[in-house]
Scaffold this motif. Structure first.
Motif, PDB file in Angstrom:
ATOM      1  N   SER A   1       0.907  -1.257   0.266  1.00 38.92           N
ATOM      2  CA  SER A   1       0.440  -0.241  -0.408  1.00 38.92           C
ATOM      3  C   SER A   1       0.772   1.766   0.125  1.00 38.92           C
TER       4      SER A   1
ATOM      5  N   PHE B   1      -1.047   6.710   1.144  1.00 38.31           N
ATOM      6  CA  PHE B   1      -2.163   6.160   2.091  1.00 38.31           C
ATOM      7  C   PHE B   1      -2.792   5.667   3.708  1.00 38.31           C
TER       8      PHE B   1
ATOM      9  N   ARG C   1     -10.067   7.965   2.616  1.00 33.07           N
ATOM     10  CA  ARG C   1     -10.012   7.464   1.625  1.00 33.07           C
ATOM     11  C   ARG C   1     -10.927   7.393   0.543  1.00 33.07           C
ATOM     12  N   ASP C   2     -12.205   8.116   1.242  1.00 31.55           N
ATOM     13  CA  ASP C   2     -13.510   7.860  -0.134  1.00 31.55           C
ATOM     14  C   ASP C   2     -13.012   8.837  -1.191  1.00 31.55           C
TER      15      ASP C   2
ATOM     16  N   GLN D   1      -8.556   8.647  -7.809  1.00 34.50           N
ATOM     17  CA  GLN D   1      -7.656   7.657  -8.524  1.00 34.50           C
ATOM     18  C   GLN D   1      -8.137   7.200  -9.445  1.00 34.50           C
TER      19      GLN D   1
ATOM     20  N   ALA E   1     -12.805   1.346  -0.079  1.00 30.75           N
ATOM     21  CA  ALA E   1     -11.643   1.922  -0.081  1.00 30.75           C
ATOM     22  C   ALA E   1     -11.586   2.669   1.347  1.00 30.75           C
ATOM     23  N   ARG E   2     -12.078   2.519   2.574  1.00 30.64           N
ATOM     24  CA  ARG E   2     -11.520   3.312   3.956  1.00 30.64           C
ATOM     25  C   ARG E   2     -10.789   2.235   4.774  1.00 30.64           C
ATOM     26  N   ALA E   3     -10.333   0.377   4.169  1.00 25.14           N
ATOM     27  CA  ALA E   3     -10.039  -0.263   4.020  1.00 25.14           C
ATOM     28  C   ALA E   3      -8.973  -0.170   4.033  1.00 25.14           C
ATOM     29  N   VAL E   4      -8.662  -0.595   2.258  1.00 27.35           N
ATOM     30  CA  VAL E   4      -7.552  -0.927   1.297  1.00 27.35           C
ATOM     31  C   VAL E   4      -7.224  -0.421   0.506  1.00 27.35           C
ATOM     32  N   ASP E   5      -6.119   0.202   0.230  1.00 30.89           N
ATOM     33  CA  ASP E   5      -5.679   1.327  -1.155  1.00 30.89           C
ATOM     34  C   ASP E   5      -6.139   0.484  -2.187  1.00 30.89           C
ATOM     35  N   VAL E   6      -6.557   0.441  -3.464  1.00 26.88           N
ATOM     36  CA  VAL E   6      -7.658   0.193  -4.153  1.00 26.88           C
ATOM     37  C   VAL E   6      -6.525  -0.075  -5.354  1.00 26.88           C
TER      38      VAL E   6
ATOM     39  N   GLU F   1      -6.776  -8.661   1.726  1.00 24.60           N
ATOM     40  CA  GLU F   1      -5.490  -7.373   2.302  1.00 24.60           C
ATOM     41  C   GLU F   1      -6.210  -7.420   3.874  1.00 24.60           C
TER      42      GLU F   1
END
Lengths: 74, 193
Positions: A28, A32, A40-41, A47, B40-45, B88
């Motif tokens: 990651s 991030f 993050r949203d 992206q 998206a809040r938990a992992v790097d997409v 992930e």
């Protein structure tokens, strides 16, 4: 975090470049890890936006994600 | 049985056709990314996307599973992406890959590939890019052409910029392009300014 720092952090995480661990696993973005949930949203949208721009400007029509993967598979 | 265009590209990838795989990846990237928004809040997409495409390349090259049903390769990719995202989430606890067999029937919602390239959108993006001030255009172009394989700190150094200055140029370029595209009536998903 001020607005400029927030923007820079989001932009840093929007790059398709990702470091790899010793076994080749994709890591990651450090940026991030520094983003709170609301940001993050925002990041996932940013992206997606950047990938569209990359696709339009890349000579082969590849997004940064596709470029990174094609580089990886050789 | 008809084979959809994207499944045809994926089948070509089985013979090692990299161009077909790249085109296939471009066609499924948007819907797969969209399917990952809930993570998206938990992992790097971005990590999930790249790992998913790598696994699909390996699946194309090394499995003989039949591709059946409309857009089966896209549905398979969405299933793989979901499992990668879950891995992930579990990464700290274990490092096991989910087998493809566990995800082949995992369809959720409407699954549609992206249509082919949109010349109008690409033209609008290129026009807005050309209007960027020199330094911003140079910085964004460097990121676009080299950012998949080089970290921002290297790109900044190559341009003689501090990393923070490089990132601020990207911020300003993005905002400027977003505004330009809005004036053209184009609203790209994820445009924030």
């Amino acid at each position: 975090m001020n607005g400029q720092e927030r923007e820079a952090l989001l932009e840093a995480a929007s790059t398709p470049y990702r470091e790899r661990d010793a076994s080749g696993g994709i890591l990651s973005s450090p940026a991030f890890m520094d983003l709170d949930p609301a940001l993050r949203d925002e990041l996932v949208l940013r992206q997606a936006w950047m990938r569209e721009v990359e696709r339009a400007l890349h000579p082969m029509g590849w997004s940064g994600t596709v470029s990174a993967v094609m580089e990886r598979i050789g | 049985m008809t084979v959809t265009e994207i499944d045809s590209l994926f089948i070509k990838s089985r013979a090692g056709d990299r161009a077909a795989f790249a085109e296939w990846a471009g066609r499924i990237e948007r819907p797969v990314r969209t399917s990952l928004v809930r993570f998206a809040r938990a992992v790097d997409v971005e990590v999930v996307m790249q790992e998913t495409l790598l696994r699909m390349w390996l699946a194309a090259a090394h499995t003989r599973k039949s591709i059946e049903g409309e857009n089966a390769s896209l549905r398979l990719a969405i299933g793989v992406a979901r499992n990668v995202a879950r891995e992930e989430l579990r990464r700290a606890r274990r490092d096991a890959h989910a087998p493809l067999e566990d995800v082949e029937d995992s369809t959720e919602g409407i699954v549609e590939p992206s249509p082919g390239p949109d010349p109008g959108l690409a033209r609008a993006i290129r026009q807005c890019f050309e209007k960027l001030p020199g330094r911003l255009q140079t910085t964004l172009a460097h990121r676009i052409h080299h950012g998949a394989t080089r970290p921002d700190r290297d790109l900044a150094e190559q341009l003689g910029l501090k990393l923070n200055t490089f990132l601020q140029h990207i911020v300003r370029a993005r905002k400027s392009m977003a505004e330009c595209l809005r004036r053209k009536g184009v609203e790209l998903a994820g445009v924030a300014s």
